[in-house]
Write a protein that holds these residues in place. Structure first.
Motif, PDB file in Angstrom:
ATOM      1  N   ALA A 112       0.845  -1.210   0.000  1.00  0.00           N
ATOM      2  CA  ALA A 112       0.000   0.000   0.000  1.00  0.00           C
ATOM      3  C   ALA A 112       0.871   1.248   0.000  1.00  0.00           C
ATOM      4  CB  ALA A 112      -0.875  -0.012   1.241  1.00  0.00           C
ATOM      5  N   ARG A 113       2.047   1.141  -0.632  1.00  0.00           N
ATOM      6  CA  ARG A 113       2.997   2.256  -0.530  1.00  0.00           C
ATOM      7  C   ARG A 113       2.534   3.457  -1.361  1.00  0.00           C
ATOM      8  NH1 ARG A 113       4.589  -0.179  -5.080  1.00  0.00           N
ATOM      9  NH2 ARG A 113       5.896   0.961  -6.524  1.00  0.00           N
ATOM     10  N   ALA A 114       3.125   4.590  -1.055  1.00  0.00           N
ATOM     11  CA  ALA A 114       2.834   5.787  -1.836  1.00  0.00           C
ATOM     12  C   ALA A 114       3.393   5.572  -3.245  1.00  0.00           C
ATOM     13  CB  ALA A 114       3.509   6.974  -1.183  1.00  0.00           C
ATOM     14  N   PRO A 115       2.702   6.040  -4.275  1.00  0.00           N
ATOM     15  CA  PRO A 115       3.184   5.802  -5.628  1.00  0.00           C
ATOM     16  C   PRO A 115       4.527   6.479  -5.889  1.00  0.00           C
ATOM     17  CG  PRO A 115       1.248   7.220  -5.605  1.00  0.00           C
ATOM     18  CD  PRO A 115       1.455   6.760  -4.221  1.00  0.00           C
ATOM     19  N   SER A 116       5.307   5.891  -6.806  1.00  0.00           N
ATOM     20  CA  SER A 116       6.606   6.486  -7.158  1.00  0.00           C
ATOM     21  C   SER A 116       6.362   7.751  -7.980  1.00  0.00           C
ATOM     22  CB  SER A 116       7.407   5.483  -7.960  1.00  0.00           C
ATOM     23  OG  SER A 116       6.760   5.283  -9.198  1.00  0.00           O
ATOM     24  N   VAL A 117       7.451   8.448  -8.313  1.00  0.00           N
ATOM     25  CA  VAL A 117       7.312   9.704  -9.064  1.00  0.00           C
ATOM     26  C   VAL A 117       6.620   9.444 -10.404  1.00  0.00           C
ATOM     27  CG1 VAL A 117       8.619  11.574 -10.135  1.00  0.00           C
ATOM     28  CG2 VAL A 117       9.340  10.644  -7.930  1.00  0.00           C
ATOM     29  N   LEU A 118       7.059   8.361 -11.069  1.00  0.00           N
ATOM     30  CA  LEU A 118       6.482   8.054 -12.389  1.00  0.00           C
ATOM     31  C   LEU A 118       4.999   7.689 -12.265  1.00  0.00           C
ATOM     32  CD1 LEU A 118       9.112   6.060 -14.457  1.00  0.00           C
ATOM     33  CD2 LEU A 118       8.066   8.273 -14.969  1.00  0.00           C
ATOM     34  N   GLU A 119       4.710   6.851 -11.234  1.00  0.00           N
ATOM     35  CA  GLU A 119       3.305   6.452 -11.025  1.00  0.00           C
ATOM     36  C   GLU A 119       2.452   7.677 -10.697  1.00  0.00           C
ATOM     37  OE1 GLU A 119       3.758   1.913  -9.312  1.00  0.00           O
ATOM     38  OE2 GLU A 119       4.108   3.618  -8.011  1.00  0.00           O
ATOM     39  N   ASN A 120       3.046   8.573  -9.915  1.00  0.00           N
ATOM     40  CA  ASN A 120       2.355   9.805  -9.550  1.00  0.00           C
ATOM     41  C   ASN A 120       2.011  10.631 -10.773  1.00  0.00           C
ATOM     42  OD1 ASN A 120       1.376  11.152  -7.341  1.00  0.00           O
ATOM     43  ND2 ASN A 120       3.334  11.006  -6.274  1.00  0.00           N
ATOM     44  N   LEU A 121       2.999  10.722 -11.677  1.00  0.00           N
ATOM     45  CA  LEU A 121       2.808  11.487 -12.907  1.00  0.00           C
ATOM     46  C   LEU A 121       1.678  10.852 -13.727  1.00  0.00           C
ATOM     47  CD1 LEU A 121       4.109  13.886 -14.426  1.00  0.00           C
ATOM     48  CD2 LEU A 121       5.407  12.197 -15.723  1.00  0.00           C
ATOM     49  N   LYS A 122       1.713   9.504 -13.748  1.00  0.00           N
ATOM     50  CA  LYS A 122       0.685   8.779 -14.505  1.00  0.00           C
ATOM     51  C   LYS A 122      -0.701   9.067 -13.904  1.00  0.00           C
ATOM     52  CE  LYS A 122      -0.483   4.057 -15.672  1.00  0.00           C
ATOM     53  NZ  LYS A 122      -0.214   2.681 -15.281  1.00  0.00           N
ATOM     54  N   ILE A 123      -0.763   9.045 -12.549  1.00  0.00           N
ATOM     55  CA  ILE A 123      -2.038   9.301 -11.867  1.00  0.00           C
ATOM     56  C   ILE A 123      -2.551  10.694 -12.243  1.00  0.00           C
ATOM     57  CG2 ILE A 123      -3.076   9.758  -9.600  1.00  0.00           C
ATOM     58  CD1 ILE A 123      -1.252   7.529  -8.488  1.00  0.00           C
TER      59      ILE A 123
END
Lengths: 366, 244
Positions: A112-123
């Protein structure tokens, strides 16, 4: 409550007083040390002089037994104390294995970790896309919108922010004018302070400062509100009812922010000009000269460019606030993190967009 | 058995809305006393009054001989409360949740607090979950941990708000057994607010039933007696699933 005391009588450790949580702290370490020192095979503990033994007292006796390593022989315990110790002896917890627990917690946290930078950008990109799609599909989903909600959001974001905007605008106008008038006076150019302040307010400071206020007041409020809805599973409830949260929750907020923003910017500009005018009046310039200078230096295009920019800033701040709210994790801390993310994201996005507009307007000759 | 809680002519109004009026009862030491009733009858309001979170509009409540309104600090040292949601502190593991009150109100060294907190968690069947965060445990475990936290200083009175709400029947029955075991082991008095019939029949020595329309107590006694003999329509409906 009688203070607890420990007395060593040969191989017998004799307690007196009440062995309760409020008392045993004072004798805990000495009791453990005494148990460790006792060489007899059986640890003999006399509690005849103890009136009360609670869980803390019983835990002390059982810890002494564990530290001693042998059997404990309890003398003089009342029925309640003996029963409690017998009960606790049956359930003595296993030793703490911090490393194993930490590994399990880390594994759970990874899931349940916080999303990575790339995942964040995708979100963020996905969210932006979903909002655009929701906007395009709006004509078919008008029934999802609630007029009262929109009015309430607009009132919160706009009308209630007015006093703050007026106060900040007035003070910033005064400060800018005063700080620039002193050096410019040395060159006899102090009247041009009106040009400087008017242009700065219309093109840059007005939209930028109101966007910062919007991020701090409204963006964070959107994130906290939607974040709490997310934590309470209200968003999940909407989704399962077939109501798309972007249409019902995001679009009214973005629309309200975009609509109230020009009004706030105009208010900020006017308040700033009044503050500047007051300083220049104190420097001895007549009102007509100040107004003339403002109308000469800044045209309608400066004013309108500022308003256009401000609406883009408002859309960005509102969308970032809503995104932070809708992607909130679990628990009350997550709501706080969402609000922080909304404010930071809103301010950074505003400054980046402002830089982009500066380049764009320069290339367009505006 | 002496009286440990005394409620005398207590009323609660919010503006002109009367929640209940002239409620009186007493709870004996080491008794499991249940407050029951339908939704909106004032069970939780009465509980809030008893734990000092709400001042009654009229009347007097004493816990362990201390007036709840005027001697709140002394009352709070004599009681533990388990809230309906568990209300565990999310940033602390279960061990720290239980040890918090000991750190604040006793001079126990850290190692002693840890030993005692582990023992309390073991008492509620969570001896092997001491280092987990509240977010990492189930609802039933959270309620058990909340009971362990309420027990931290071995208070003579424990107030439990809807301990079985939202739990499956097996976990709920386990929690009922735990309440009885703790009462027998520690000699503590339990005041339980619930409307779970199975729990009431399993744990309650005596109970009172509140009713919204009557604005007060409509029945008091042993639950099995009320179930068998009550001539109050609402009580029969509650205990025997009769329609009104």
């Amino acid at each position: 409550m009688n203070n607890a005391a420990l007395r060593q009588d040969g191989d017998v450790l004799a307690f007196s007083g009440d062995l309760v949580a409020q008392n045993v702290g004072a004798i805990w370490k000495s009791s453990i040390a005494a148990a460790k020192r006792t060489h007899a095979v059986t640890l003999v503990i006399d509690v005849t002089a103890c009136h009360v033994i609670d869980t803390a007292g019983a835990t002390l006796l059982l810890t002494m037994e564990r530290i001693h390593g042998g059997q404990m022989q309890l003398q003089g315990a009342e029925t309640q104390g003996t029963a409690l110790i017998a009960q606790l002896r049956k359930i003595i917890p296993p030793p703490l294995n911090r490393q194993e627990e930490q590994r399990a917690s880390e594994e759970a946290a990874r899931a349940a970790r916080a999303p990575s930078v790339l995942e964040n950008l995708k979100i963020r990109i996905l969210f932006f896309g979903e909002t655009i799609v929701a906007l395009m599909a709006l004509p078919t989903k008008l029934r999802f919108l609630r007029g009262a909600d929109f009015a309430h959001i607009a009132d919160n974001a706009g009308l209630q922010a007015m006093p703050l905007v007026v106060m900040l605008g007035f003070l910033i106008g005064m400060i800018l004018a005063f700080q620039s008038a002193i050096p410019m006076q040395q060159f006899g150019a102090d009247l041009y302070v009106a040009d400087l302040v008017a242009l700065s307010l219309f093109r840059e400071l007005g939209p930028l400062l109101v966007a910062v206020i919007l991020a701090g007041r409204t963006g964070s409020a959107f994130a906290a509100e939607l974040g709490t809805m997310q934590v309470n599973e209200e968003i999940a409830a909407l989704t399962t009812m077939g109501i798309d949260p972007e249409t019902m929750l995001v679009l009214p907020r973005v629309a309200a922010a975009v609509l109230v923003m020009p009004a706030l910017v105009v208010t900020m500009d006017v308040a700033g000009l009044i503050g500047m005018g007051l300083v220049l009046r104190l420097f001895g310039f007549p009102v007509s000269a100040i107004i003339g200078q403002i109308t000469f230096a800044a045209g309608p295009s400066d004013f309108l460019l500022g308003l256009f920019k401000s609406m883009v800033f408002a859309a960005a701040v509102a969308m970032i606030g809503c995104r932070a709210g809708l992607t909130t994790g679990n628990g009350p801390r997550a709501v706080g993190e969402a609000a922080t993310s909304a404010v930071v994201g809103g301010i950074v996005a505003t400054v980046l967009l402002d830089g982009l507009f500066a380049v764009l307007f320069y290339r367009m000759g505006l | 058995m002496g009286t440990i809680i005394q409620v005398d002519d207590v009323s609660q109004h919010f503006a002109s809305r009367v929640i209940f009026k002239n409620v009186s009862f007493s709870v004996a030491t080491s008794e499991v006393f249940v407050i029951l009733g339908g939704s909106g009858c004032g069970k939780s309001t009465l509980l809030k009054q008893m734990i000092g979170l709400l001042t009654p509009t009229a009347g007097r409540i004493s816990v362990c001989g201390h007036d709840v309104t005027t001697d709140t600090e002394a009352v709070r040292r004599s009681m533990g409360v388990m809230f309906q949601s568990g209300a565990l502190f999310g940033s602390m593991n279960l061990l720290d949740n239980v040890a918090l009150a000991m750190a604040v109100f006793t001079d126990l060294p850290a190692s002693a607090r840890q030993e005692i907190a582990r023992m309390k968690l073991a008492m509620v069947g969570l001896g092997d979950a001491a280092l987990r965060l509240p977010a990492e445990i189930s609802g039933g475990m959270a309620k058990r941990a909340a009971i362990a936290r309420a027990l931290a200083l071995d208070p003579p009175v424990l107030f439990l708000d809807e301990p079985s709400a939202g739990l499956d029947p097996i976990t709920s029955a386990g929690l009922d057994a735990l309440i009885l075991e703790l009462r027998d082991t520690l000699g503590a008095t339990f005041v339980v607010v619930t409307h779970e019939l199975q729990s009431i029949l399993a744990i309650s020595d005596r109970c009172i039933m509140l009713d919204r329309e009557a604005q007060g107590i409509i029945a008091m006694g042993k639950p099995k007696d009320l179930q068998a003999h009550s001539d109050v329509k609402m009580v029969r409906a509650f205990f025997n699933r009769e329609s009104l």
